[in-house]
Design a protein around this motif. Structure first.
Motif, PDB file in Angstrom:
ATOM      1  N   THR A  63       0.851  -1.078   0.091  1.00  0.00           N
ATOM      2  CA  THR A  63      -0.048   0.132  -0.038  1.00  0.00           C
ATOM      3  C   THR A  63       0.927   1.311  -0.049  1.00  0.00           C
ATOM      4  OG1 THR A  63      -1.603  -1.167   1.322  1.00  0.00           O
ATOM      5  CG2 THR A  63      -1.778   1.062   1.264  1.00  0.00           C
ATOM      6  N   ALA A  64       0.486   2.238  -0.896  1.00  0.00           N
ATOM      7  CA  ALA A  64       1.270   3.412  -0.958  1.00  0.00           C
ATOM      8  C   ALA A  64       0.303   4.410  -0.052  1.00  0.00           C
ATOM      9  CB  ALA A  64       1.367   4.288  -2.076  1.00  0.00           C
ATOM     10  N   ALA A 198      -3.742   2.643  -2.701  1.00  0.00           N
ATOM     11  CA  ALA A 198      -3.109   3.760  -2.131  1.00  0.00           C
ATOM     12  C   ALA A 198      -4.245   4.530  -1.095  1.00  0.00           C
ATOM     13  CB  ALA A 198      -2.741   4.784  -3.380  1.00  0.00           C
ATOM     14  N   TRP A 269      -7.772   3.803  -4.749  1.00  0.00           N
ATOM     15  CA  TRP A 269      -7.441   4.743  -3.733  1.00  0.00           C
ATOM     16  C   TRP A 269      -8.697   5.155  -3.082  1.00  0.00           C
ATOM     17  CZ3 TRP A 269      -9.899   9.620  -3.895  1.00  0.00           C
ATOM     18  CH2 TRP A 269     -10.712   9.747  -5.371  1.00  0.00           C
TER      19      TRP A 269
END
Length: 305
Positions: A63-64, A198, A269
């Motif tokens: 995950t970012a 994200a 996201w």
């Protein structure tokens, strides 16, 4: 340095869109000094190929987390004119500060027929960047200052780094003035780590349905709509966490999520952030309890996703 002292120092560094270099240098030095004491020492990715953006890579990331460094502000034009950078909610008489090659500047904004002017005693060199004069107030209940958007999102991301085992923390630029950094970063990130999810560490606005003191906000949509299956997964995890949260539905506004959304890479996201009053003014306000819920939620989600 206490967390309050660090936050005050972080809020004092100018970083209007396009002029984030000083803040980037400050944060990189912070990471170099403290990263070895974190649970996992991150790989630091920065350099000319990433401009003023940088990435911290922990363990085996899935995950970012994106946090934009830049703020709104002003640029001097000609004949005492000011041009806004991003969307500051300026009030007649707001005090601005900056400097040019002739010295330090402190002046007030005048609004005439919808146009912005300054009252400084001499011509300010065209292109000079000005910011709100900073006044930070921290109590047990709230934080009030200019540029909590998005210094609190950056602060949240840095606090996450202390205990993060696996993940990317990505510090971005240009968000407040049309975006521009994410396409470069998304290619770099996807080609190296194949990240497919994200979270956007940013501030949102308080509204009739999102109230200060109600917990961290999980956004179902702003101007853009994230993929529903991913958002529903986030909500299920948030419910399991027991951390106070609110759901947001807006028709306007955007974030780094917009650029992730438009990238050619299959990355889901979700915007998750604390609600803020007086957005883009010189006196933004965020409740301490909401910021704490934001930090707790990010720590929980980065372990659970």
């Amino acid at each position: 340095m206490s967390s309050d002292e660090f936050l005050v120092e972080l809020l004092a560094i100018p970083g209007v869109s396009g002029d984030e270099g000083r803040l980037t240098s400050f944060l990189l030095e912070y990471v170099l000094q403290r990263g070895s004491s974190w649970k996992v020492t991150p790989e630091i990715h920065f350099g000319k190929n990433l401009q003023d953006n940088f990435i911290l890579a922990f363990g085996e990331p899935k995950t970012a987390v994106f946090a934009h460094l830049d703020t709104v502000g002003f640029m001097a034009r000609y004949e005492n004119q000011l041009v806004p950078v991003g969307g500051p909610e300026v009030v007649d008489g707001d005090v601005l500060v900056g400097s040019d090659s002739y010295g330090e500047i402190e002046c007030s904004v005048r609004i005439e027929d919808g146009n912005l002017f300054h009252d400084f005693g001499r011509q300010i060199m065209p292109g000079t960047i000005l910011t709100y004069r900073q006044h930070v107030e921290i109590t047990e209940e709230y934080i009030q200052a200019a540029y909590l958007d998005n210094r609190l999102g950056v602060y949240n991301a840095l606090r996450l780094c202390e205990s993060l085992s696996n993940g990317l923390v990505v510090f971005t630029t240009f968000e407040e003035h049309g975006g521009g950094a994410i396409p470069l970063l998304m290619r770099y990130i996807y080609e190296r780590w194949r990240i497919e999810q994200a979270l956007i560490s940013d501030m949102t606005w308080a509204s009739e349905g999102v109230r200060p003191g109600g917990g961290v906000v999980i956004s179902l949509r702003d101007r853009f709509i994230p993929r529903r299956v991913f958002v529903e997964r986030i909500i299920k995890l948030a419910e399991r966490s027991g951390i106070p949260y609110q759901l947001e539905v807006e028709a306007y506004g955007s974030s780094d999520g917009r650029e992730v959304h438009h990238s050619p890479f299959p990355v889901d996201w979700c915007f998750i952030g604390a609600p803020e009053e007086n957005v883009h003014t010189s006196a933004e306000r965020v409740m301490v309890s909401d910021l704490q819920a934001m930090q707790d939620m990010y720590r929980f989600l980065l372990e659970a996703l």
